[in-house]
Motif scaffolding. Structure first.
Motif, PDB file in Angstrom:
ATOM      1  N   MET A   1      -8.304  -1.030 -31.578  1.00  0.00           N
ATOM      2  CA  MET A   1      -8.680   0.303 -31.160  1.00  0.00           C
ATOM      3  C   MET A   1      -8.432   0.436 -29.657  1.00  0.00           C
ATOM      4  O   MET A   1      -8.827  -0.428 -28.882  1.00  0.00           O
ATOM      5  N   ILE A   2      -7.764   1.491 -29.273  1.00  0.00           N
ATOM      6  CA  ILE A   2      -7.490   1.756 -27.867  1.00  0.00           C
ATOM      7  C   ILE A   2      -8.274   2.996 -27.457  1.00  0.00           C
ATOM      8  O   ILE A   2      -8.221   4.030 -28.136  1.00  0.00           O
ATOM      9  N   LYS A   3      -9.000   2.875 -26.354  1.00  0.00           N
ATOM     10  CA  LYS A   3      -9.732   4.016 -25.819  1.00  0.00           C
ATOM     11  C   LYS A   3      -8.967   4.548 -24.612  1.00  0.00           C
ATOM     12  O   LYS A   3      -8.457   3.778 -23.802  1.00  0.00           O
ATOM     13  N   ALA A   4      -8.888   5.863 -24.533  1.00  0.00           N
ATOM     14  CA  ALA A   4      -8.130   6.485 -23.451  1.00  0.00           C
ATOM     15  C   ALA A   4      -8.877   7.699 -22.924  1.00  0.00           C
ATOM     16  O   ALA A   4      -9.676   8.311 -23.635  1.00  0.00           O
ATOM     17  N   ARG A   5      -8.583   8.029 -21.684  1.00  0.00           N
ATOM     18  CA  ARG A   5      -9.136   9.228 -21.061  1.00  0.00           C
ATOM     19  C   ARG A   5      -7.982  10.037 -20.486  1.00  0.00           C
ATOM     20  O   ARG A   5      -7.161   9.527 -19.729  1.00  0.00           O
ATOM     21  N   VAL A   6      -7.933  11.301 -20.876  1.00  0.00           N
ATOM     22  CA  VAL A   6      -6.937  12.240 -20.361  1.00  0.00           C
ATOM     23  C   VAL A   6      -7.678  13.233 -19.474  1.00  0.00           C
ATOM     24  O   VAL A   6      -8.674  13.830 -19.892  1.00  0.00           O
ATOM     25  N   THR A   7      -7.221  13.383 -18.250  1.00  0.00           N
ATOM     26  CA  THR A   7      -7.806  14.334 -17.314  1.00  0.00           C
ATOM     27  C   THR A   7      -6.783  15.421 -17.027  1.00  0.00           C
ATOM     28  O   THR A   7      -5.640  15.119 -16.670  1.00  0.00           O
ATOM     29  N   VAL A   8      -7.199  16.668 -17.205  1.00  0.00           N
ATOM     30  CA  VAL A   8      -6.316  17.812 -17.007  1.00  0.00           C
ATOM     31  C   VAL A   8      -6.893  18.659 -15.878  1.00  0.00           C
ATOM     32  O   VAL A   8      -8.077  19.010 -15.905  1.00  0.00           O
ATOM     33  N   THR A   9      -6.069  18.967 -14.874  1.00  0.00           N
ATOM     34  CA  THR A   9      -6.508  19.782 -13.746  1.00  0.00           C
ATOM     35  C   THR A   9      -5.440  20.836 -13.442  1.00  0.00           C
ATOM     36  O   THR A   9      -4.270  20.663 -13.779  1.00  0.00           O
ATOM     37  N   LEU A  10      -5.881  21.901 -12.805  1.00  0.00           N
ATOM     38  CA  LEU A  10      -4.935  22.931 -12.398  1.00  0.00           C
ATOM     39  C   LEU A  10      -4.037  22.395 -11.287  1.00  0.00           C
ATOM     40  O   LEU A  10      -4.487  21.630 -10.432  1.00  0.00           O
ATOM     41  N   LYS A  11      -2.778  22.801 -11.301  1.00  0.00           N
ATOM     42  CA  LYS A  11      -1.847  22.399 -10.249  1.00  0.00           C
ATOM     43  C   LYS A  11      -2.273  23.038  -8.933  1.00  0.00           C
ATOM     44  O   LYS A  11      -2.904  24.099  -8.915  1.00  0.00           O
ATOM     45  N   ASN A  12      -1.922  22.369  -7.830  1.00  0.00           N
ATOM     46  CA  ASN A  12      -2.189  22.944  -6.516  1.00  0.00           C
ATOM     47  C   ASN A  12      -1.480  24.286  -6.418  1.00  0.00           C
ATOM     48  O   ASN A  12      -0.349  24.432  -6.870  1.00  0.00           O
ATOM     49  N   GLY A  13      -2.161  25.252  -5.836  1.00  0.00           N
ATOM     50  CA  GLY A  13      -1.589  26.584  -5.689  1.00  0.00           C
ATOM     51  C   GLY A  13      -1.955  27.539  -6.806  1.00  0.00           C
ATOM     52  O   GLY A  13      -1.762  28.742  -6.669  1.00  0.00           O
ATOM     53  N   VAL A  14      -2.466  27.015  -7.930  1.00  0.00           N
ATOM     54  CA  VAL A  14      -2.901  27.877  -9.027  1.00  0.00           C
ATOM     55  C   VAL A  14      -4.334  28.301  -8.743  1.00  0.00           C
ATOM     56  O   VAL A  14      -5.193  27.461  -8.447  1.00  0.00           O
ATOM     57  N   LEU A  15      -4.587  29.602  -8.801  1.00  0.00           N
ATOM     58  CA  LEU A  15      -5.936  30.100  -8.549  1.00  0.00           C
ATOM     59  C   LEU A  15      -6.919  29.525  -9.558  1.00  0.00           C
ATOM     60  O   LEU A  15      -6.608  29.376 -10.737  1.00  0.00           O
ATOM     61  N   ASP A  16      -8.124  29.220  -9.082  1.00  0.00           N
ATOM     62  CA  ASP A  16      -9.156  28.617  -9.919  1.00  0.00           C
ATOM     63  C   ASP A  16     -10.455  29.415  -9.775  1.00  0.00           C
ATOM     64  O   ASP A  16     -11.356  29.034  -9.032  1.00  0.00           O
ATOM     65  N   PRO A  17     -10.563  30.565 -10.471  1.00  0.00           N
ATOM     66  CA  PRO A  17     -11.768  31.384 -10.331  1.00  0.00           C
ATOM     67  C   PRO A  17     -13.034  30.675 -10.788  1.00  0.00           C
ATOM     68  O   PRO A  17     -14.109  30.879 -10.214  1.00  0.00           O
ATOM     69  N   GLN A  18     -12.940  29.828 -11.794  1.00  0.00           N
ATOM     70  CA  GLN A  18     -14.121  29.097 -12.241  1.00  0.00           C
ATOM     71  C   GLN A  18     -14.568  28.104 -11.172  1.00  0.00           C
ATOM     72  O   GLN A  18     -15.761  27.944 -10.915  1.00  0.00           O
ATOM     73  N   GLY A  19     -13.634  27.439 -10.525  1.00  0.00           N
ATOM     74  CA  GLY A  19     -13.968  26.531  -9.435  1.00  0.00           C
ATOM     75  C   GLY A  19     -14.638  27.270  -8.284  1.00  0.00           C
ATOM     76  O   GLY A  19     -15.611  26.790  -7.699  1.00  0.00           O
ATOM     77  N   LYS A  20     -14.118  28.483  -7.965  1.00  0.00           N
ATOM     78  CA  LYS A  20     -14.733  29.292  -6.908  1.00  0.00           C
ATOM     79  C   LYS A  20     -16.166  29.666  -7.281  1.00  0.00           C
ATOM     80  O   LYS A  20     -17.059  29.640  -6.441  1.00  0.00           O
ATOM     81  N   ALA A  21     -16.385  30.049  -8.543  1.00  0.00           N
ATOM     82  CA  ALA A  21     -17.728  30.421  -9.002  1.00  0.00           C
ATOM     83  C   ALA A  21     -18.680  29.230  -8.915  1.00  0.00           C
ATOM     84  O   ALA A  21     -19.836  29.370  -8.493  1.00  0.00           O
ATOM     85  N   ILE A  22     -18.206  28.059  -9.284  1.00  0.00           N
ATOM     86  CA  ILE A  22     -19.027  26.852  -9.200  1.00  0.00           C
ATOM     87  C   ILE A  22     -19.363  26.553  -7.744  1.00  0.00           C
ATOM     88  O   ILE A  22     -20.507  26.233  -7.412  1.00  0.00           O
ATOM     89  N   GLY A  23     -18.378  26.678  -6.856  1.00  0.00           N
ATOM     90  CA  GLY A  23     -18.616  26.463  -5.427  1.00  0.00           C
ATOM     91  C   GLY A  23     -19.654  27.421  -4.883  1.00  0.00           C
ATOM     92  O   GLY A  23     -20.545  27.034  -4.113  1.00  0.00           O
ATOM     93  N   VAL A  71       2.699  24.305 -17.486  1.00  0.00           N
ATOM     94  CA  VAL A  71       3.184  25.299 -16.533  1.00  0.00           C
ATOM     95  C   VAL A  71       2.214  25.394 -15.350  1.00  0.00           C
ATOM     96  O   VAL A  71       2.623  25.488 -14.204  1.00  0.00           O
ATOM     97  N   ILE A  72       0.910  25.333 -15.659  1.00  0.00           N
ATOM     98  CA  ILE A  72      -0.103  25.508 -14.600  1.00  0.00           C
ATOM     99  C   ILE A  72      -1.031  24.317 -14.443  1.00  0.00           C
ATOM    100  O   ILE A  72      -1.868  24.310 -13.541  1.00  0.00           O
ATOM    101  N   GLU A  73      -0.906  23.296 -15.299  1.00  0.00           N
ATOM    102  CA  GLU A  73      -1.814  22.164 -15.252  1.00  0.00           C
ATOM    103  C   GLU A  73      -1.078  20.840 -15.112  1.00  0.00           C
ATOM    104  O   GLU A  73       0.032  20.682 -15.648  1.00  0.00           O
ATOM    105  N   ASP A  74      -1.699  19.902 -14.406  1.00  0.00           N
ATOM    106  CA  ASP A  74      -1.260  18.511 -14.352  1.00  0.00           C
ATOM    107  C   ASP A  74      -2.193  17.700 -15.235  1.00  0.00           C
ATOM    108  O   ASP A  74      -3.324  18.102 -15.505  1.00  0.00           O
ATOM    109  N   TYR A  75      -1.719  16.534 -15.660  1.00  0.00           N
ATOM    110  CA  TYR A  75      -2.586  15.654 -16.444  1.00  0.00           C
ATOM    111  C   TYR A  75      -2.349  14.210 -16.021  1.00  0.00           C
ATOM    112  O   TYR A  75      -1.313  13.862 -15.482  1.00  0.00           O
TER     113      TYR A  75
END
Length: 80
Positions: A1-23, A71-75
């Motif tokens: 069994m292999i365990k893995a973690r995938v992390t997905v984030t918005l690319k730099n320059g892409v607006l992040d309204p949810q991040g702004k709201a959290i801030g 298109v808008i996310e890195d992983y």
């Protein structure tokens, strides 16, 4: 069994309204000194087998086809 973690984030320059709201909410709660917040998502997966190279290839395919909008996310993929 292999365990893995995938992390997905918005690319730099892409607006992040949810991040702004959290801030803004953190500031309202009295947490000073937070310059910016970027939100993302994390997927923890368990894969059958023990071939880490094959698992990493499959995980990248999963990201390209479903888990990330490349298109808008890195992983990143980590075998844990």
């Amino acid at each position: 069994m292999i365990k893995a973690r995938v992390t997905v984030t918005l690319k730099n320059g892409v607006l992040d309204p949810q991040g702004k709201a959290i801030g803004g909410a953190l500031a309202a709660l009295g947490f000073a000194g937070v310059d910016s917040v970027r939100q993302g998502k994390v997927f923890d997966l368990e894969l059958e087998g023990s071939d880490k190279v094959k698992a990493e290839t499959e995980l990248k395919a999963m990201c390209e086809k479903l888990l990330a909008n490349t298109v808008i996310e890195d992983y990143s993929v980590a075998i844990i």
